[in-house]
Design an enzyme around this catalytic site. Structure first.
Site, PDB file in Angstrom:
ATOM      1  N   HIS A 117      31.526  33.067  43.595  1.00  0.00           N
ATOM      2  CA  HIS A 117      32.869  32.997  43.009  1.00  0.00           C
ATOM      3  C   HIS A 117      32.858  32.247  41.700  1.00  0.00           C
ATOM      4  O   HIS A 117      33.551  32.606  40.761  1.00  0.00           O
ATOM      5  CB  HIS A 117      33.827  32.303  43.965  1.00  0.00           C
ATOM      6  CG  HIS A 117      33.654  32.737  45.373  1.00  0.00           C
ATOM      7  ND1 HIS A 117      33.757  31.919  46.445  1.00  0.00           N
ATOM      8  CD2 HIS A 117      33.332  33.947  45.858  1.00  0.00           C
ATOM      9  CE1 HIS A 117      33.514  32.581  47.539  1.00  0.00           C
ATOM     10  NE2 HIS A 117      33.243  33.817  47.214  1.00  0.00           N
ATOM     11  N   CYS A 131      34.247  50.984  36.876  1.00  0.00           N
ATOM     12  CA  CYS A 131      34.614  49.589  36.601  1.00  0.00           C
ATOM     13  C   CYS A 131      33.549  48.571  37.010  1.00  0.00           C
ATOM     14  O   CYS A 131      33.831  47.377  37.038  1.00  0.00           O
ATOM     15  CB  CYS A 131      35.948  49.234  37.231  1.00  0.00           C
ATOM     16  SG  CYS A 131      35.911  49.231  39.029  1.00  0.00           S
TER      17      CYS A 131
HETATM   18  C1  PEP Z   1      32.044  46.895  42.052  1.00  0.00           C
HETATM   19  O1  PEP Z   1      31.603  46.824  43.194  1.00  0.00           O
HETATM   20  O2  PEP Z   1      31.496  47.536  41.137  1.00  0.00           O
HETATM   21  C2  PEP Z   1      33.311  46.236  41.692  1.00  0.00           C
HETATM   22  C3  PEP Z   1      33.872  46.429  40.526  1.00  0.00           C
HETATM   23  O3  PEP Z   1      33.822  45.350  42.577  1.00  0.00           O
HETATM   24  P1  PEP Z   1      33.239  43.886  42.862  1.00  0.00           P
HETATM   25  O4  PEP Z   1      32.216  43.583  41.835  1.00  0.00           O
HETATM   26  O5  PEP Z   1      34.404  42.983  42.831  1.00  0.00           O
HETATM   27  O6  PEP Z   1      32.671  44.088  44.244  1.00  0.00           O
END
Ligand code: PEP
Ligand code: MG
Length: 748
Positions: A361, A674
């Site tokens: 985090h 993303c």
């Molecule tokens: C991912 O898994 O690519 C994502 C954007 O979510 P996180 O990094 O929060 O798991």
């Protein structure tokens, strides 16, 4: 023996008060020890650098060998003492394995040898040696006395007692440049000054002639410590099994008779209470570095933590008495939680951690703030002092502590060049990511904190492609209330000023653990009860969150997506929750969003093979590349050993992504990407070439990605990728890089 030892310590202490140069003090000390221990030779070897020990003072060896005789770590009996961090005691030194004869010292006349490491809090500083002509092993009492003396010498070294300006002078501890090679947590280069999360404890009174008072001080500190451990255990209802285990171990040590007895013996022989704690701590640390058994290592680690607490109680030094934070602070810590990091706030220039992980985090917060972060910089908390100059090279995962001038200058140049590039990117801010072949790619940003929102304007992002709502949950120590969340989401929408924000519902589980939720001991949390699985099985929080989002929108358009959807029915069930939430809101007389888009994150390969009906039903899909890649290659994104093993531009992965693009195109489903890779220019270029038209990334990445896209012809890149595939290459990376090197330099 004891009173003899106390007398010696007292004399050593007196040398501290003498107004003499460092070398003279060292010379005085070796002669005091030799006469007190009744040996012909006493020598002090100190580290010149990590690998070299230098004879710095001697009584009995030839004086001309001082500052001339040097040994590598592990070389000879002195080097062996330093390397093993334990006593070497022999009646027949020349017969010992590894004995190295040094003619310049004239030591062949001495048969007996006893070397004791000089160490302080995990720092190996040198070796204290006594030698004698008579062939005899030194007794345990003599060795103990020598260890106590070594402890005091270590403290004196720390206090700079042996530093002086004369030639051949010793460089002070914590003055020389040190380089740490860690792991990249967040890119970026900064220069700043060290600011220790837990500053080093300084012991100014290693010696005491009042053992009764020191024992009383120690006992009272131990009582305070016991109470605080008990409070930690009883006052904390949300600790998990592992934390309980640690606290149990703390309690065990805090009540350990033998620990206390050893420290009391140290005090009896002339040490102050804090020096006694440090002496035992140093021994525990040297055992820690040698223990093969992980359990034992963990316990020694616990003892180390406990000793630190005890030292802080005894010296009154702690976080409360922090040094002033410099203007350009680089935070240095063993590890740090997101809450503590948020308390420091954005004023930090850089962060360096000894532990930590890329997906932690704290790392997420550092990344959200674009603060350069290096993790796994082993040993930096023992080496750094407040106010030291620190260069954090977040691009390479390297930290230079107290760098030499040329390194500093080169680093400043690098920062200046990066600043120039940023300026160049700023000039692109209001231009579209329009490629040479006439395709426009929408560049959005990832966010998770209110503090991120100003970047929307500064970076030129077209919206927020991913708003990680769990950060708001992670940084609190209790479950946020619906009204709080609704106010916050509303402020997020306000600051986005009409640009679209894609809120992702709570993605907890895996590495994201809420301290106030009952912990789950799962064998493999990344594949465990996480994200939408939690949301559907225990829908209370999901419902509360959806309601908060609807109220925040208050009639404005709203986009919500669900994390970690693995099959169609999960999406349907989650969407159903949203439909019901809308119905409830309507009954309660609240305004519904002007438009509502409900999307899914594609983070596991399974969803790419879902039935057509899923692709038709979902309003949009966002590829969570971080998770998708980890599951595609079965390589844990948190595990340093494997996380970089497979290339995102691996052609199998690209082929897979192409299929996702094709399925979305067939169903007319808007698609974005993303994951972190969207913010890496080369990767972003390939994603665009595969057909992704929306990329969401960290704000700082928008400039570099846009700059590259504006120079590119996606049809050509596509052909390059296909060429690499036809040529049987594993990854398209080299081919695309090669193509890029043949493109004209950026015009912007
Ligand atoms: C991912 O898994 O690519 C994502 C954007 O979510 P996180 O990094 O929060 O798991
Ligand atoms: Mg994810």
């Amino acid at each position: 023996m004891e009173s003899e030892s106390r007398k010696l310590l007292q004399r050593l202490k007196d040398t501290l008060a003498e107004n003499i140069a460092g070398q003279a003090r060292l010379d005085h000390i070796v002669s005091l020890i030799a006469s007190s221990m009744r040996t012909e030779v006493c020598s002090i070897y100190l580290f010149r650098d990590d690998d070299t020990l230098e004879l710095c003072a001697t009584e009995g060896l030839k004086p001309e060998s001082v500052h001339q005789t040097r040994l590598r770590l592990g070389e000879g009996l002195v080097g062996r003492t330093a390397r093993s961090r334990s006593v070497v005691n022999t009646a027949n030194a020349p017969a010992e394995k590894g004995f190295r004869y040094m003619p310049e010292t004239g030591e062949e006349r001495y048969t007996s040898f006893c070397g004791v490491p000089i160490q302080r809090l995990g720092d190996s500083l040198g070796v204290l040696v006594i030698q004698s002509k008579a062939a005899r092993e030194f007794t345990p009492d003599e060795i103990y006395a020598l260890e106590v003396v070594a402890m005091v010498i270590a403290e004196m070294t720390e206090l700079g007692a042996f530093v002086s300006g004369e030639s051949g002078a010793l460089s002070a501890r914590h003055k020389r440049p040190v380089v740490f090679r860690g792991t990249v947590g967040q890119e970026g280069a900064v220069i700043g000054r060290a600011f220790l999360h837990e500053p080093r404890v300084v012991v100014t009174n290693p010696v005491s002639d009042d053992p009764e008072m020191e024992t009383a001080r120690l006992r009272s500190a131990i009582d305070t410590l016991r109470v605080s451990v008990d409070q930690m255990m009883s006052g904390n209802t949300t600790i998990d099994a592992e934390q309980v285990q640690v606290l149990e171990a703390y309690r065990m040590f805090a009540n350990s008779r033998s620990w206390l007895r050893r420290m009391e013996e140290d005090i009896e022989s002339g040490l102050s209470a804090e020096a006694a704690v440090e002496k035992e701590q140093s021994f525990a640390r040297s055992r820690m570095t040698q223990a093969d058994d992980a359990y034992l290592r963990d316990r020694l680690h616990d003892l180390d933590d406990l000793s630190n607490r005890l030292l802080r109680i005894l010296t009154g030094q702690g976080r409360d008495t922090d040094a002033e934070m410099p203007d350009d602070p680089v935070l240095i810590a063993r590890n740090i939680g997101p809450g503590e990091l948020l308390e420091y706030g954005k004023k930090l220039r850089g962060i360096v951690l000894e532990e930590g992980s890329v997906g932690s985090h704290a790392a997420i917060v550092a990344r959200a703030w674009a603060i350069p972060l290096v993790i796994h910089a082993e040993g930096i908390t023992t080496e750094a002092l407040n106010d030291d100059t620190v260069l954090v090279d977040g691009d390479q995962g390297i930290v230079h502590l107290r760098p030499e001038e040329p390194i500093k200058t080169a680093f400043q140049d690098k920062i200046a060049m990066q600043a120039q590039a940023q300026e160049r990117y700023a000039s692109l801010r209001d231009l579209p990511a329009l490629t040479r072949c006439g395709t426009t790619i929408a560049l959005q940003m990832n966010a998770g904190l209110m503090a991120d929102l100003p970047s929307l304007k500064g970076s030129g992002a077209e919206g927020v492609g991913l708003f990680r709502t769990e950060l708001q949950f992670l940084i609190r120590n209790k479950m946020p209330k619906r009204a709080e969340l609704s106010t916050l989401y509303s402020r997020v929408m306000d600051s986005a000023g009409g640009k679209k924000v894609h809120f992702r519902t709570l993605d907890i589980g895996s590495d994201k653990v809420l301290s106030y939720m009952k912990p789950n001991d799962e064998p493999n949390p990344a594949m465990g009860w996480r994200a939408i699985r939690v949301g559907l099985d225990k829908p209370g929080v999901l419902r509360m969150q959806l309601q908060a989002l609807l109220r925040a929108a208050n009639g404005r358009p709203l986009a919500v997506m669900f994390p970690f959807v693995c099959q169609h029915d999960e999406f349907r069930a989650a969407k159903d929750e949203m439909v019901k939430a809308c119905a409830r809101e309507k009954i309660l007389g609240h305004a519904l969003p002007a438009s509502l888009e409900i999307g899914a994150m594609l983070e596991t390969p399974s969803l790419a093979f879902a039935e057509d009906a899923f692709f038709e039903e979902v309003d949009f899909i966002s590829v969570g590349g971080n998770d998708l890649k980890q599951f595609f290659f079965a390589a844990d994104r948190e595990n340093e050993r494997v996380r970089r093993r497979y290339d995102t531009l691996n052609l199998s992965f690209l082929t897979f992504l192409e299929q996702v693009v094709a399925r979305c195109a067939k169903a007319g489903t808007p698609l974005s990407f993303c994951g972190e890779d969207a913010g890496r220019p080369l990767e972003a270029l390939c994603l665009a070439a595969l057909g992704f038209r929306v990329l969401s990334m960290r704000p700082a990445s928008i400039g570099p990605v846009k700059s590259l896209l504006r120079r590119a012809d996606l049809t050509e890149v596509r052909q390059v990728i296909e060429g690499a595939r036809a040529a049987g290459q594993l990854s398209a990376r080299e081919a695309v890089k090669d193509w890029l090197s043949r493109q004209p330099a950026p015009a912007d």
